[in-house]
Design an enzyme around this catalytic site. Structure first.
Site, PDB file in Angstrom:
ATOM      1  N   SER A  22       0.830  -1.210   0.000  1.00 34.51           N
ATOM      2  CA  SER A  22       0.000   0.000   0.000  1.00 34.51           C
ATOM      3  C   SER A  22       0.863   1.258   0.000  1.00 34.51           C
ATOM      4  O   SER A  22       0.340   2.364   0.063  1.00 34.51           O
ATOM      5  CB  SER A  22      -0.913   0.012   1.231  1.00 34.51           C
ATOM      6  OG  SER A  22      -0.145  -0.020   2.423  1.00 34.51           O
ATOM      7  N   HIS A 155     -40.323  22.802 -10.217  1.00 38.42           N
ATOM      8  CA  HIS A 155     -40.375  22.008 -11.445  1.00 38.42           C
ATOM      9  C   HIS A 155     -39.694  22.725 -12.619  1.00 38.42           C
ATOM     10  O   HIS A 155     -40.008  22.473 -13.783  1.00 38.42           O
ATOM     11  CB  HIS A 155     -41.815  21.659 -11.836  1.00 38.42           C
ATOM     12  CG  HIS A 155     -42.603  21.027 -10.735  1.00 38.42           C
ATOM     13  ND1 HIS A 155     -42.518  19.681 -10.437  1.00 38.42           N
ATOM     14  CD2 HIS A 155     -43.479  21.559  -9.843  1.00 38.42           C
ATOM     15  CE1 HIS A 155     -43.322  19.419  -9.415  1.00 38.42           C
ATOM     16  NE2 HIS A 155     -43.902  20.534  -9.034  1.00 38.42           N
ATOM     17  N   SER A 276     -14.414  26.903 -27.153  1.00 40.17           N
ATOM     18  CA  SER A 276     -14.576  25.710 -27.983  1.00 40.17           C
ATOM     19  C   SER A 276     -13.423  25.622 -28.972  1.00 40.17           C
ATOM     20  O   SER A 276     -12.917  26.640 -29.441  1.00 40.17           O
ATOM     21  CB  SER A 276     -15.907  25.781 -28.732  1.00 40.17           C
ATOM     22  OG  SER A 276     -15.951  24.852 -29.796  1.00 40.17           O
ATOM     23  N   LYS A 282     -18.179  30.433 -28.664  1.00 42.20           N
ATOM     24  CA  LYS A 282     -18.564  29.758 -27.410  1.00 42.20           C
ATOM     25  C   LYS A 282     -17.798  30.264 -26.188  1.00 42.20           C
ATOM     26  O   LYS A 282     -16.606  30.552 -26.247  1.00 42.20           O
ATOM     27  CB  LYS A 282     -18.345  28.245 -27.536  1.00 42.20           C
ATOM     28  CG  LYS A 282     -19.257  27.539 -28.505  1.00 42.20           C
ATOM     29  CD  LYS A 282     -20.712  27.606 -28.084  1.00 42.20           C
ATOM     30  CE  LYS A 282     -21.014  26.834 -26.836  1.00 42.20           C
ATOM     31  NZ  LYS A 282     -20.751  25.396 -26.960  1.00 42.20           N
ATOM     32  N   ASN A 284     -17.912  28.644 -22.433  1.00 41.00           N
ATOM     33  CA  ASN A 284     -18.518  27.515 -21.720  1.00 41.00           C
ATOM     34  C   ASN A 284     -18.277  27.577 -20.208  1.00 41.00           C
ATOM     35  O   ASN A 284     -17.162  27.899 -19.770  1.00 41.00           O
ATOM     36  CB  ASN A 284     -17.960  26.195 -22.256  1.00 41.00           C
ATOM     37  CG  ASN A 284     -18.257  26.015 -23.732  1.00 41.00           C
ATOM     38  OD1 ASN A 284     -19.316  26.411 -24.206  1.00 41.00           O
ATOM     39  ND2 ASN A 284     -17.312  25.423 -24.452  1.00 41.00           N
ATOM     40  N   GLU A 289     -19.423  22.795 -14.630  1.00 42.65           N
ATOM     41  CA  GLU A 289     -19.717  21.457 -15.140  1.00 42.65           C
ATOM     42  C   GLU A 289     -18.789  20.407 -14.542  1.00 42.65           C
ATOM     43  O   GLU A 289     -19.220  19.288 -14.225  1.00 42.65           O
ATOM     44  CB  GLU A 289     -19.602  21.457 -16.663  1.00 42.65           C
ATOM     45  CG  GLU A 289     -20.709  22.246 -17.337  1.00 42.65           C
ATOM     46  CD  GLU A 289     -20.509  22.423 -18.832  1.00 42.65           C
ATOM     47  OE1 GLU A 289     -21.401  22.975 -19.481  1.00 42.65           O
ATOM     48  OE2 GLU A 289     -19.451  22.009 -19.359  1.00 42.65           O
ATOM     49  N   TYR A 316      -9.388  -6.421  12.217  1.00 45.57           N
ATOM     50  CA  TYR A 316      -8.809  -5.900  10.985  1.00 45.57           C
ATOM     51  C   TYR A 316      -8.814  -6.966   9.895  1.00 45.57           C
ATOM     52  O   TYR A 316      -8.567  -8.142  10.150  1.00 45.57           O
ATOM     53  CB  TYR A 316      -7.372  -5.412  11.224  1.00 45.57           C
ATOM     54  CG  TYR A 316      -6.742  -4.804   9.985  1.00 45.57           C
ATOM     55  CD1 TYR A 316      -6.984  -3.471   9.651  1.00 45.57           C
ATOM     56  CD2 TYR A 316      -5.952  -5.573   9.137  1.00 45.57           C
ATOM     57  CE1 TYR A 316      -6.432  -2.920   8.499  1.00 45.57           C
ATOM     58  CE2 TYR A 316      -5.396  -5.023   7.986  1.00 45.57           C
ATOM     59  CZ  TYR A 316      -5.645  -3.697   7.673  1.00 45.57           C
ATOM     60  OH  TYR A 316      -5.104  -3.158   6.535  1.00 45.57           O
ATOM     61  N   GLN A 321      -7.409  -1.940   3.726  1.00 42.78           N
ATOM     62  CA  GLN A 321      -6.318  -1.184   3.104  1.00 42.78           C
ATOM     63  C   GLN A 321      -6.847  -0.268   2.007  1.00 42.78           C
ATOM     64  O   GLN A 321      -6.266   0.780   1.711  1.00 42.78           O
ATOM     65  CB  GLN A 321      -5.289  -2.154   2.520  1.00 42.78           C
ATOM     66  CG  GLN A 321      -4.111  -1.497   1.827  1.00 42.78           C
ATOM     67  CD  GLN A 321      -3.053  -2.513   1.468  1.00 42.78           C
ATOM     68  OE1 GLN A 321      -2.343  -3.018   2.328  1.00 42.78           O
ATOM     69  NE2 GLN A 321      -2.948  -2.829   0.187  1.00 42.78           N
TER      70      GLN A 321
END
Length: 460
Positions: A22, A155, A276, A282, A284, A289, A316, A321
């Site tokens: 790990s 709504h 874009s 564009k 964005n 997002e 355990y 892990q």
């Protein structure tokens, strides 16, 4: 040679070393592991298990190892599996036989449990500080928009007029609860598991309360079996994080909608927008997002840990892990989401006129007309029907309720009087809401005052 190899006649296969290790991810806990080991060494000396000289050598060596790790001079090895055994091997290499005494009266089971708690205690405080900054930003935006009129939705249909300040203060309440949830989580996890051993405690006369003091825990885990097998605190944190991300995602969804040409309520700052590759026009809302998208990732981490833990017998098991990658991933995604979201909303342009103009359609004052009739003695259901017919009339004649003449009002009910012409104005509909928690400016100003008082109660 492995530090646990005594009962084995063969070395583990290379593939097993790689699969079992790990260190790839728990190396992040090096600082917590060394901090815990220093406190443990002090306790061993206090309990007369090691000498003062041995304790000093161990502590000084651990501090040297910490410095070397932070300077990038240490290369962790897969064959030592995890951060605990890597650091123990470095300690033994540095001071010899004395280093082998550090693992007296403890196990990797309680060692990893304390490391994670130390890590998470620090990170919860960091996240709470980010939430505090966000709460302050929400107050600032609200104060500047007490008179910014906009549609309230149900709504995703225009429902009743509200103010932007009122809308933003709803999110303040959500993030305030998120803050309090994390403080709650921190309070429940603030107990020391170190000294629990593998599961049954230890036969040494140790002082766990001393270690708790050293590591700033408010108490110790009472049951050693629970101490090493408990991951409730991780599950609780991931749950609280999922709720924070859900709130961020809901807010982002609204901002994305508001930022669209169809709504045009806000415009994201150029610094927090992207373009874009093909469409030159564009702009964005990619930041919003991405936050919305990362929410699913955080949810996945929560469901992952719940699935890992759902059928594990005490105490355990190696399955556990897998808790750390989920925890680290959540922390490392939640913090930047909170930080960039705060900066994004601080810089966005609010188009007040467009918001107000949107309240001119959709018959958003219809409920207020019904309430007007109720106050004149008409039962609400009857008033509801009357206003419904008024709305239908307006649709058929391309009118709004607030454009109707008193004559037209009286065609639907003789209870309408001249004051209805003022009552249906959007500003008056907002200010007429006098119940506690409603959208009137008086109520919103009081919400902002209470919000500021709440921030004052938060420790810096």
């Amino acid at each position: 040679m492995k530090l646990w190899s005594g009962r084995f006649s063969k070395s583990t296969a290379k593939l097993v070393d790689e699969f079992n290790a790990s260190i790839y991810f728990d190396k992040k806990l090096y600082k917590q592991d060394i901090t815990g080991s220093i406190a443990h060494a002090k306790m061993l000396e206090k309990s007369n298990i090691i000498t003062k000289e041995e304790n000093l050598k161990i502590i000084n060596a651990l501090k040297e190892i910490l410095k070397e790790i932070e300077q990038g001079k240490v290369k962790f090895k897969i064959e030592y599996e995890d951060i605990h055994m890597n650091i123990e091997k470095l300690l033994i290499d540095k001071i010899g036989e004395i280093g082998k005494k550090i693992h007296t009266a403890r196990s990797r089971n309680d060692q990893v449990a304390v490391d994670i708690r130390l890590y998470l205690k620090e990170e919860i405080n960091n996240i709470c500080n980010l939430l505090k900054k966000l709460l302050k930003t929400l107050i600032d935006i609200s104060e500047k928009n007490i008179d910014t009129i906009m549609p309230g939705y149900t709504h995703l249909q225009r429902a009743q007029p509200i103010t932007l300040a009122y809308h933003i203060m709803a999110y303040f309440q959500m993030f305030k609860r998120d803050y309090l949830r994390l403080i709650d989580c921190l309070d429940r996890m603030d107990y020391l598991p170190l000294g629990a051993g593998a599961l049954a405690g230890t036969s040494y006369n140790t002082d766990r309360k001393f270690i708790a003091n050293e590591l700033n825990f408010k108490g110790i885990c009472e049951n050693s079996l629970d101490a090493v097998s408990d991951r409730d605190f991780i599950i609780e944190f991931l749950s609280a994080s999922s709720i924070i991300m859900m709130h961020l995602s809901r807010f982002c969804e609204e901002l994305i909608i508001w930022n669209s040409s169809e709504f045009n309520f806000i415009e994201m700052d150029d610094s927090y927008s992207t373009g874009s590759s093909i469409m030159p026009q564009k702009k964005n809302p990619d930041v919003a997002e991405l936050i919305r998208g990362k929410t699913g990732r955080i949810y996945g981490n929560l469901f992952n840990i719940l699935t890992i833990m759902k059928s594990l017998p005490l105490a355990y098991n190696k399955d556990m892990q897998e808790d750390k990658p989920l925890l680290f991933d959540t922390v490392e995604n939640l913090k930047p989401c909170l930080k960039i979201f705060n900066e994004m909303i601080s810089t966005m342009k609010i188009k007040k006129n467009n918001m107000k103009n949107a309240t001119k359609s959709g018959f958003m004052n219809a409920t207020d007309v019904a309430d007007y009739l109720v106050k004149k003695g008409i039962p609400f259901r009857n008033a509801h029907e009357i206003v419904g017919k008024m709305v239908l009339y307006c649709i058929q004649n391309n009118k709004n309720i607030d454009n109707l003449s008193l004559y037209e009002f009286k065609n639907f009910s003789s209870h309408f009087e001249n004051d209805i012409l003022e009552k249906v104005k959007i500003e008056n509909c907002i200010e007429s809401k006098i119940s506690l928690g409603s959208t009137s400016s008086k109520n919103v100003i009081n919400m902002i005052k209470n919000a500021k008082n709440f921030l004052k109660t938060i420790k810096p």
